[in-house]
Design an enzyme around this catalytic site. Structure first.
Site, short mmCIF file in Angstrom:
data_model
loop_
_atom_site.label_atom_id
_atom_site.label_comp_id
_atom_site.label_asym_id
_atom_site.label_seq_id
_atom_site.Cartn_x
_atom_site.Cartn_y
_atom_site.Cartn_z
N GLU A 35 0.87 -1.17 0.00
CA GLU A 35 0.00 0.00 0.00
C GLU A 35 0.91 1.23 0.00
O GLU A 35 1.80 1.32 0.85
CB GLU A 35 -0.88 0.00 1.26
CG GLU A 35 -1.83 1.17 1.25
CD GLU A 35 -2.73 1.25 2.49
OE1 GLU A 35 -2.66 0.35 3.36
OE2 GLU A 35 -3.48 2.23 2.56
N ARG A 260 5.20 -12.98 9.42
CA ARG A 260 5.88 -11.73 9.10
C ARG A 260 7.23 -11.67 9.81
O ARG A 260 7.48 -12.38 10.77
CB ARG A 260 5.02 -10.51 9.41
CG ARG A 260 4.68 -10.24 10.85
CD ARG A 260 4.01 -8.85 11.01
NE ARG A 260 2.99 -8.52 10.01
CZ ARG A 260 2.89 -7.35 9.40
NH1 ARG A 260 3.72 -6.37 9.66
NH2 ARG A 260 1.95 -7.11 8.52
N LYS A 270 4.59 0.35 9.30
CA LYS A 270 4.61 1.68 8.69
C LYS A 270 3.94 2.72 9.58
O LYS A 270 4.36 3.87 9.62
CB LYS A 270 3.86 1.64 7.36
CG LYS A 270 4.73 1.26 6.18
CD LYS A 270 3.94 1.30 4.90
CE LYS A 270 3.06 0.09 4.77
NZ LYS A 270 2.43 -0.08 3.46
P1 ATP Z 1 2.79 -2.32 7.84
O1 ATP Z 1 2.21 -3.01 9.03
O2 ATP Z 1 4.25 -2.09 7.96
O3 ATP Z 1 2.04 -1.12 7.43
P2 ATP Z 1 1.44 -3.70 5.83
O4 ATP Z 1 1.23 -5.17 5.83
O5 ATP Z 1 0.27 -2.85 6.15
O6 ATP Z 1 2.68 -3.38 6.72
P3 ATP Z 1 1.52 -3.47 3.02
O7 ATP Z 1 2.03 -2.36 2.21
O8 ATP Z 1 0.08 -3.75 3.03
O9 ATP Z 1 2.04 -3.21 4.49
O10 ATP Z 1 2.33 -4.80 2.72
C1 ATP Z 1 2.75 -5.23 1.46
C2 ATP Z 1 3.14 -6.68 1.57
O11 ATP Z 1 4.24 -6.83 2.46
C3 ATP Z 1 2.00 -7.50 2.13
O12 ATP Z 1 1.90 -8.68 1.37
C4 ATP Z 1 2.43 -7.79 3.53
O13 ATP Z 1 1.90 -9.01 3.96
C5 ATP Z 1 3.94 -7.80 3.42
N1 ATP Z 1 4.57 -7.43 4.69
C6 ATP Z 1 4.37 -6.31 5.41
N2 ATP Z 1 5.09 -6.31 6.53
C7 ATP Z 1 5.79 -7.47 6.54
C8 ATP Z 1 6.72 -8.08 7.43
N3 ATP Z 1 7.08 -7.48 8.56
N4 ATP Z 1 7.24 -9.28 7.10
C9 ATP Z 1 6.88 -9.88 5.96
N5 ATP Z 1 6.02 -9.38 5.08
C10 ATP Z 1 5.47 -8.18 5.35
MG MG Z 2 -1.38 -2.29 5.31
#
Ligand code: ATP
Ligand code: MG
Length: 549
Positions: A35, A260, A270
């Site tokens: 995102e 994760r 984020k």
């Molecule tokens: P954040 O919690 O940091 O905002 P998010 O999951 O909301 O992370 P996205 O931009 O939606 O962030 O994530 C893009 C991809 O990266 C998704 O497929 C998510 O599952 C993966 N992802 C995000 N954080 C991690 C992590 N700590 N380890 C592995 N994969 C991750």
């Molecule tokens: Mg997200």
């Protein structure tokens, strides 16, 4: 491709091999779907590495897809940064797509649901909807709007799109089961009214799809075969499948979850990283203390080290927090193999070579590995007879600086550096004998006198810098920005996580580019900062440094 010859390295690869063997999947199509509401961090790198390398391993493709369904938090700049980071990691997406490109298709899918009697427009307030949802132990209640006719729902859904409904005035909900033990299945919201312009679609839309509805459809449009995401989406999978089944998509993607990545001594989400940026705890998303890819890049971490780390950590359903020390080991291994060596003196004391005439000058040619004549011991690409040997010159004169801790008038046992009457090799050059030293009134050493000798053996090797041509640099050392501990992370923020100092450096550091990790001999790995003039960030410390007690 002979699938029997491939060794699966994790449970998802097992699934892929089975799907390919059974013919259920003809060719692997994956995606990395960030995102654009912040910069990528090392957790995202793990997901990106996994998706890009796995698809490649099986001869398939991987897209980069911006999951831009919430215009309130997203923008084009984040998209640019993310693409840059992905390329920096060494990945080339088969296609770069945006969820917002599929808004029309998503709206059509919502209409399909309404026509099937599987979605309805709810005019309850957000609070009412929350209350009607029930709890983990109590079933939810049906909304009074749940049994509207298809015709009425179609009209109201049109109204939601027309702009005449205010934010929060109506939502479209899937009609599933308010008593489901899985809360995600209790008539989740599919569309909400939101009068916020989108960075790509402008003000074309005043309603936006929710993640759980949008994501499976995005996967379906792109023909994604294995849609891999982190464990917190496991409970959303029944909903993912419900939308895929009921929207009659041509392609049926499959969601698979993995653990994760989290690291010790930092925050990763984020949301938290944004808070550090917004409250000026750090100098932007690319502050060298941030676990963001842009921060690591600015700090001087090579992208290869990040990919190596992600591969080393691997992929599973459950993984504990990984020690940041393991990450640092990967960074050190990489830099040890590729980094040029430079001489830098952080705590200078003057050293005069008394048996060289005044005005004596020598330019010592060293290889870029930094070792005199002998190239670096473990280069990534071993040198061949045609590899050009890059060299640079280091100026030596009788007027030098050495590091204060490399001389002791009254040394403890086991101290192998310069002592009165003793020998030490000047790195890249000859061996000197200490013939005297001056102290100030407080007894502090202010000058050391040495003679050049013809000796061939000395126990200690010390770095030095020519006084006249030395560069003054700033050195920036970092410690954990949010150390592990109990309670809210904002209370654990380490306000002293940056410590700066000065140093004298050999003149050639002038030519170093921002972000290029080099070794400051016997001190650590450093890289020039991209924003602060003449400042060098500590990338990672050396494995072991002898500390004087
Ligand atoms: P954040 O919690 O940091 O905002 P998010 O999951 O909301 O992370 P996205 O931009 O939606 O962030 O994530 C893009 C991809 O990266 C998704 O497929 C998510 O599952 C993966 N992802 C995000 N954080 C991690 C992590 N700590 N380890 C592995 N994969 C991750
Ligand atoms: Mg997200």
């Amino acid at each position: 491709m002979d699938l029997d010859k491939i060794t699966p390295s994790n449970f998802i690869e097992d699934i892929i091999i089975n799907d390919l063997k059974s013919g259920k999947v003809k060719s692997v199509v994956m995606r990395f779907p960030p995102e654009p509401n912040g910069r990528l961090h090392i957790g995202h790198a793990k997901a990106a590495c996994f998706n890009f390398s796995t698809s490649k391993k099986f001869g398939g493709i991987c897209n980069l897809r911006f999951d831009d369904t919430n215009p309130v938090k997203e923008d084009a700049d984040f998209c640019d940064q993310i693409l840059y980071d992905i390329n920096w990691l060494g990945f080339t997406p088969a296609g770069v797509y945006y969820a917002s490109d599929y808004f029309e298709y998503m709206r059509d899918c919502a209409v399909t649901l309404i026509k099937k009697g599987l979605a309805y427009v709810d005019e309850s307030t957000p609070d009412e909807i929350r209350l009607m949802r029930g709890t983990l132990t109590e079933a939810g209640k049906n909304s009074p709007f749940r049994n509207r006719s298809v015709k009425e729902n179609l009209l109201l859904f049109d109204k939601m799109q027309s702009g005449s409904v205010k934010d929060g005035g109506m939502v479209l909900r899937a009609k599933i089961d308010m008593a489901s033990p899985n809360m995600n299945m209790r008539d989740p919201v599919v569309y909400r009214v939101l009068h916020t312009p989108h960075h790509r679609t402008g003000d074309k839309w005043c309603m936006y799809p929710m993640y759980d509805f949008a994501h499976p459809l995005e996967d379906a449009v792109e023909g994604i075969t294995h849609s891999c995401c982190t464990m917190e989406f496991e409970d959303h999978r029944p909903l993912y499948d419900w939308f895929i089944d009921n929207c009659d998509t041509e392609h049926k993607p499959r969601q698979i979850e993995f653990a994760r990545l989290s690291l010790t001594d930092t925050v990763m989400s984020k949301r938290y990283l944004k808070q550090l940026v917004d409250t000026n705890v750090v100098d932007g998303w690319d502050d060298p203390r941030m676990p963001t890819l842009s921060g690591l890049r600015r700090r001087g971490v090579p992208s290869h080290a990040i990919v190596a780390f992600c591969n080393e950590v691997g992929l599973a359903k459950s993984v504990g927090t990984v020690d940041a020390a393991q990450f640092n080991d990967c960074v050190r291994d990489e830099l040890n193999a590729v980094a040029k060596r430079y001489m830098v003196v952080p705590d200078p004391v003057e050293l005069d070579i008394v048996n060289l005439e005044n005005g004596y000058k020598e330019d010592i040619e060293v290889t870029e590995g930094g070792e005199y004549v002998v190239p670096h011991p473990t280069p990534i690409d071993p040198p061949t007879s045609t590899t050009p040997v890059v060299t640079r010159n280091i100026r030596l004169t009788p007027r030098l600086y050495i590091n204060r801790e490399d001389f002791m008038p009254d040394p403890p046992k086991g101290y192998h550096r310069l002592v009165p009457g003793g020998l030490a090799r000047l790195k890249n050059s000859f061996i000197v004998r200490c013939v005297g030293y001056d102290t100030d009134d407080s007894g502090k050493v202010v000058k050391i006198y040495c003679e050049k000798t013809d000796e061939v053996k000395a126990k200690g090797v010390i770095q030095w810098v020519d006084r006249d041509s030395a560069e003054d640099i700033e050195i920036r050392n970092f410690s954990a920005i949010v150390p592990d501990g109990e309670g809210d992370f904002t209370e654990r923020i380490n306000r002293d996580s940056l410590v700066t100092g000065t140093a004298k450096a050999e003149a050639a550091v002038k030519d170093l580019k921002a972000g290029e990790g080099v070794q400051f001999f016997r001190i650590g790995y450093f890289a020039r900062d991209s924003k602060i003039e003449n400042a060098f960030n500590c990338v990672v410390e050396l494995k072991s440094t002898f500390k004087i007690k």
